[in-house]
Design an enzyme around this catalytic site. Structure first.
Site, short mmCIF file in Angstrom:
data_model
loop_
_atom_site.label_atom_id
_atom_site.label_comp_id
_atom_site.label_asym_id
_atom_site.label_seq_id
_atom_site.Cartn_x
_atom_site.Cartn_y
_atom_site.Cartn_z
N ASP A 32 0.64 -0.97 -0.10
CA ASP A 32 -0.11 0.11 0.30
C ASP A 32 0.98 1.28 0.05
OD1 ASP A 32 -3.17 0.38 1.03
OD2 ASP A 32 -1.84 2.22 0.96
N ILE A 33 0.58 2.26 -0.79
CA ILE A 33 1.30 3.33 -0.88
C ILE A 33 1.30 4.42 0.25
CG2 ILE A 33 -0.42 4.98 -1.70
CD1 ILE A 33 1.55 5.73 -4.14
N ASN A 90 -12.87 -3.06 2.13
CA ASN A 90 -13.88 -2.04 2.07
C ASN A 90 -14.93 -2.13 1.11
OD1 ASN A 90 -12.66 -0.96 4.76
ND2 ASN A 90 -11.20 0.00 3.55
N GLN A 97 -14.75 3.24 0.69
CA GLN A 97 -14.06 2.37 -0.50
C GLN A 97 -13.60 3.36 -1.24
OE1 GLN A 97 -15.82 -0.56 -2.51
NE2 GLN A 97 -14.09 -0.90 -3.95
N HIS A 103 -10.31 -5.36 -3.43
CA HIS A 103 -8.93 -5.53 -3.01
C HIS A 103 -9.02 -5.96 -1.39
CE1 HIS A 103 -9.99 -1.32 -2.51
NE2 HIS A 103 -9.18 -1.28 -1.46
N HIS A 105 -6.98 -5.65 2.31
CA HIS A 105 -5.83 -5.28 3.01
C HIS A 105 -5.27 -6.39 4.04
CE1 HIS A 105 -6.82 -0.93 1.96
NE2 HIS A 105 -7.97 -1.45 1.91
P1 5GP Z 1 -9.86 1.50 0.25
O1 5GP Z 1 -10.01 2.57 0.94
O2 5GP Z 1 -10.25 1.57 -1.45
O3 5GP Z 1 -10.23 0.22 0.70
O4 5GP Z 1 -8.28 1.56 0.03
C1 5GP Z 1 -7.49 1.81 -0.86
C2 5GP Z 1 -5.86 1.72 -0.71
O5 5GP Z 1 -5.31 1.91 -1.95
C3 5GP Z 1 -5.55 2.92 0.35
O6 5GP Z 1 -5.02 2.02 1.63
C4 5GP Z 1 -4.48 3.56 -0.39
O7 5GP Z 1 -3.41 4.13 0.35
C5 5GP Z 1 -4.33 2.54 -1.40
N1 5GP Z 1 -3.60 3.46 -2.60
C6 5GP Z 1 -4.56 4.09 -3.20
N2 5GP Z 1 -3.73 4.57 -4.35
C7 5GP Z 1 -2.60 4.00 -4.48
C8 5GP Z 1 -1.53 3.67 -5.40
O8 5GP Z 1 -1.43 4.42 -6.48
N3 5GP Z 1 -0.60 2.85 -5.08
C9 5GP Z 1 -0.63 2.04 -4.01
N4 5GP Z 1 0.39 1.14 -3.89
N5 5GP Z 1 -1.77 2.08 -3.11
C10 5GP Z 1 -2.57 3.15 -3.32
#
Ligand code: 5GP
Length: 110
Positions: A32-33, A90, A97, A103, A105
């Site tokens: 994760d970034i 999420n 989300q 995805h 985590h």
């Molecule tokens: P969500 O809230 O959709 O479950 O989480 C999305 C996740 O994707 C977040 O933890 C965010 O830090 C990660 N993320 C968003 N953009 C990027 C990206 O460009 N590269 C990577 N490696 N992770 C990302």
């Protein structure tokens, strides 16, 4: 409808880079970034799927089993089976989300 320009679709197409941990023709795991723990890996199927609900209803038992088996392998790779971990997915707006590509985590460490 699946947004083919979401950030994870671009990562799958290698239009933008990622810090890759494991990849094959069906799945991709990368860091994760913006990590929320020492180990924060994201696992995605390489398919046009928005959410857990869609994955579990629209994909075959073997695809679902394969994805979760790979998650288990990543957990073992980082020895998180010894120390503990969280799996989070999420879905939808109440869960905030951010990326509309299903995805999981994997969070471990402190
Ligand atoms: P969500 O809230 O959709 O479950 O989480 C999305 C996740 O994707 C977040 O933890 C965010 O830090 C990660 N993320 C968003 N953009 C990027 C990206 O460009 N590269 C990577 N490696 N992770 C990302």
């Amino acid at each position: 409808m699946y947004d083919q320009n979401n950030i994870f679709a671009k990562i799958i197409r290698k239009e933008i880079p990622c810090d890759k941990i494991f990849e094959d023709d069906k799945v991709l795991f990368f860091n994760d970034i913006n990590p929320k723990a020492n180990i924060h890996v994201l696992g995605i199927p390489k398919a046009e799927v928005i959410s857990f609900s869609d994955f579990i209803t629209m994909f075959s038992e073997s695809d679902i089993k394969y994805f979760f088996q790979k998650i288990s392998e990543i957990i073992k790779k980082f020895k998180l089976d010894k120390t503990g971990y969280r799996l989070i997915t999420n879905e939808g707006k109440d869960a905030n989300q951010e990326v509309p590509h299903f995805h999981v985590h994997i969070l471990g460490g402190n």
